[in-house]
Design a protein around this motif. Structure first.
Motif, PDB file in Angstrom:
ATOM      1  N   VAL A   5       0.936  -1.039  -0.023  1.00  0.00           N
ATOM      2  CA  VAL A   5       0.085  -0.066  -0.009  1.00  0.00           C
ATOM      3  C   VAL A   5       0.880   1.057   0.139  1.00  0.00           C
ATOM      4  O   VAL A   5       1.765   1.386   0.837  1.00  0.00           O
ATOM      5  N   ASP A   6       0.730   2.125  -0.871  1.00  0.00           N
ATOM      6  CA  ASP A   6       1.375   3.334  -0.881  1.00  0.00           C
ATOM      7  C   ASP A   6       0.289   4.612  -0.781  1.00  0.00           C
ATOM      8  O   ASP A   6      -0.390   4.886  -1.913  1.00  0.00           O
ATOM      9  N   LYS A   7       0.259   5.025   0.377  1.00  0.00           N
ATOM     10  CA  LYS A   7      -0.966   5.645   0.754  1.00  0.00           C
ATOM     11  C   LYS A   7      -0.860   7.202  -0.108  1.00  0.00           C
ATOM     12  O   LYS A   7      -1.814   7.697  -0.237  1.00  0.00           O
ATOM     13  N   LEU A  22       6.500   4.331  -2.783  1.00  0.00           N
ATOM     14  CA  LEU A  22       6.847   3.012  -2.515  1.00  0.00           C
ATOM     15  C   LEU A  22       7.691   2.434  -3.666  1.00  0.00           C
ATOM     16  O   LEU A  22       8.478   1.676  -3.585  1.00  0.00           O
ATOM     17  N   SER A  43       4.838  -0.865   2.960  1.00  0.00           N
ATOM     18  CA  SER A  43       4.146   0.344   2.905  1.00  0.00           C
ATOM     19  C   SER A  43       4.757   1.642   3.205  1.00  0.00           C
ATOM     20  O   SER A  43       5.800   1.195   3.939  1.00  0.00           O
ATOM     21  N   ASP A  45       3.830   5.661   4.564  1.00  0.00           N
ATOM     22  CA  ASP A  45       2.942   6.699   4.798  1.00  0.00           C
ATOM     23  C   ASP A  45       3.886   8.033   4.973  1.00  0.00           C
ATOM     24  O   ASP A  45       4.222   8.265   5.998  1.00  0.00           O
TER      25      ASP A  45
END
Length: 158
Positions: A5-7, A22, A43, A45
């Motif tokens: 997950v790459d916010k 990411l 990930s 953030d």
């Protein structure tokens, strides 16, 4: 298993270099020790200054007592610490840990382990970062904090 997950990518914020943070950080050279440890960045953030990475606590990293050698635990934490600093620095910088404090809380047994690291504060040439390592049951097994030196790479380096 958690998917990458790459916010910031989800929010449409790229790093200005043709890719989200990411994927940029996943392409960063890591060296043979990362492969030995089964390192996989999961990930980032950027708003929180955090990363999460997964490693494999495999038998070849264990001591005769059947638990992971402390130096291997430390190496996993070190990779997570450097990842957290690198995530917040889109420009290529050499990241050198000047001092690391590590606390081993419990033995790490075989299986996947997770590290969460957070960039606490950064100046022009110094960063303060901390990390936690969780065993395959999700229990906190080790912590680390570090001071990192940030340098521009030599012109002949990638």
């Amino acid at each position: 298993m958690m998917e990458p997950v790459d916010k910031d990518k989800a929010n449409g914020d790229g790093d200005g270099n043709g890719g989200a943070p990411l994927s940029r950080l996943q392409r960063r050279p890591r060296g043979p020790v990362a492969a030995l440890l089964g390192h996989r960045l999961i990930s980032i953030d950027l708003a929180e200054g955090t990363i999460e990475a997964e490693f494999q606590a495999a038998a070849h990293l264990f001591n005769p007592m059947g638990v992971m050698q402390g130096g291997m635990t430390m190496a996993m934490l070190e990779h997570a610490l450097v990842d957290a600093v690198a995530a917040g620095n889109a420009s290529a910088k050499d990241i050198i840990l000047l001092e690391v404090q590590c606390n081993f809380l419990t033995a790490v047994e075989p299986g996947p382990v997770r590290c969460r690291a957070r960039l606490v504060r950064q100046g022009r040439s110094t960063a303060f970062v901390e990390a936690q390592l969780f065993d395959n049951n999700g229990e906190l097994a080790a912590t680390a904090s570090a001071v990192a030196n940030l340098e521009e790479p030599e012109p002949n380096q990638p």
